[in-house]
Design an enzyme around this catalytic site. Sequence first.
Site, PDB file in Angstrom:
ATOM      1  N   HIS A  52       0.847  -1.192   0.000  1.00  0.00           N
ATOM      2  CA  HIS A  52       0.000   0.000   0.000  1.00  0.00           C
ATOM      3  C   HIS A  52       0.885   1.246   0.000  1.00  0.00           C
ATOM      4  O   HIS A  52       2.058   1.200   0.385  1.00  0.00           O
ATOM      5  CB  HIS A  52      -0.901   0.013   1.232  1.00  0.00           C
ATOM      6  CG  HIS A  52      -2.001  -0.992   1.176  1.00  0.00           C
ATOM      7  ND1 HIS A  52      -3.142  -0.880   1.941  1.00  0.00           N
ATOM      8  CD2 HIS A  52      -2.147  -2.138   0.461  1.00  0.00           C
ATOM      9  CE1 HIS A  52      -3.949  -1.911   1.691  1.00  0.00           C
ATOM     10  NE2 HIS A  52      -3.361  -2.683   0.796  1.00  0.00           N
ATOM     11  N   GLU A  54       1.021   3.933   1.898  1.00  0.00           N
ATOM     12  CA  GLU A  54       1.596   4.347   3.174  1.00  0.00           C
ATOM     13  C   GLU A  54       2.761   3.455   3.577  1.00  0.00           C
ATOM     14  O   GLU A  54       3.802   3.946   4.035  1.00  0.00           O
ATOM     15  CB  GLU A  54       0.524   4.331   4.283  1.00  0.00           C
ATOM     16  CG  GLU A  54      -0.588   5.333   4.088  1.00  0.00           C
ATOM     17  CD  GLU A  54      -1.752   4.801   3.253  1.00  0.00           C
ATOM     18  OE1 GLU A  54      -2.819   5.435   3.288  1.00  0.00           O
ATOM     19  OE2 GLU A  54      -1.613   3.765   2.568  1.00  0.00           O
ATOM     20  N   CYS A  82      -6.028   2.383   5.651  1.00  0.00           N
ATOM     21  CA  CYS A  82      -6.716   1.144   6.000  1.00  0.00           C
ATOM     22  C   CYS A  82      -6.155   0.647   7.340  1.00  0.00           C
ATOM     23  O   CYS A  82      -5.169   1.191   7.849  1.00  0.00           O
ATOM     24  CB  CYS A  82      -6.499   0.104   4.902  1.00  0.00           C
ATOM     25  SG  CYS A  82      -4.834  -0.613   4.896  1.00  0.00           S
ATOM     26  N   CYS A  85      -2.335  -0.131   7.205  1.00  0.00           N
ATOM     27  CA  CYS A  85      -1.518   1.077   7.116  1.00  0.00           C
ATOM     28  C   CYS A  85      -1.573   1.871   8.416  1.00  0.00           C
ATOM     29  O   CYS A  85      -0.571   2.457   8.836  1.00  0.00           O
ATOM     30  CB  CYS A  85      -1.956   1.928   5.937  1.00  0.00           C
ATOM     31  SG  CYS A  85      -1.622   1.110   4.356  1.00  0.00           S
TER      32      CYS A  85
END
Length: 156
Positions: A52, A54, A82, A85
């Site tokens: 992801h 991040e 999310c 993250c």
Amino acid sequence: MEIKFMKAAVNAALKGMNNNEGGPFGCVVVKDGEIVGKGNNKVTSTNDPTAHAEVNAIRDACKNLNSFQLEGCEIYTSCEPCPMCLGAIYWARPDKVYYYGSNQIDAANIGFDDEFIYKEIPLPYKERSIPFQQLGREVALEAFIKWEEKEDKTEY
């Protein structure tokens, strides 16, 4: 808050998306007014469900700063993080996170709904959609015992 850093996060999202690297998510890490880490979503291009924006930005910043913590840093992310993250952000310990480029609802509206994960967390292990079962606790505790005894460890 510097809107230019949110724009940099969005630009990372757009660049990654346009290069077919993954979903429309971008993130930058800023320290002392400078971008020290950048990331975009690369889940589909790397076949890595943890890639992801991040997480990628945190990894990049930590590498560039030669540190496993982001003290003194701010994170700008194009969408509300999310649960994975969010956990990574807390482990990295930045000073602040700016995320209201987009939020959970905006992400859910385009097919990125992580609400089911939030619902899974408080469930008893056996009731989760992926069952969790404890196994070999005594065997696994050996590493914890050795860690506790280790005199030259780097605590975090």
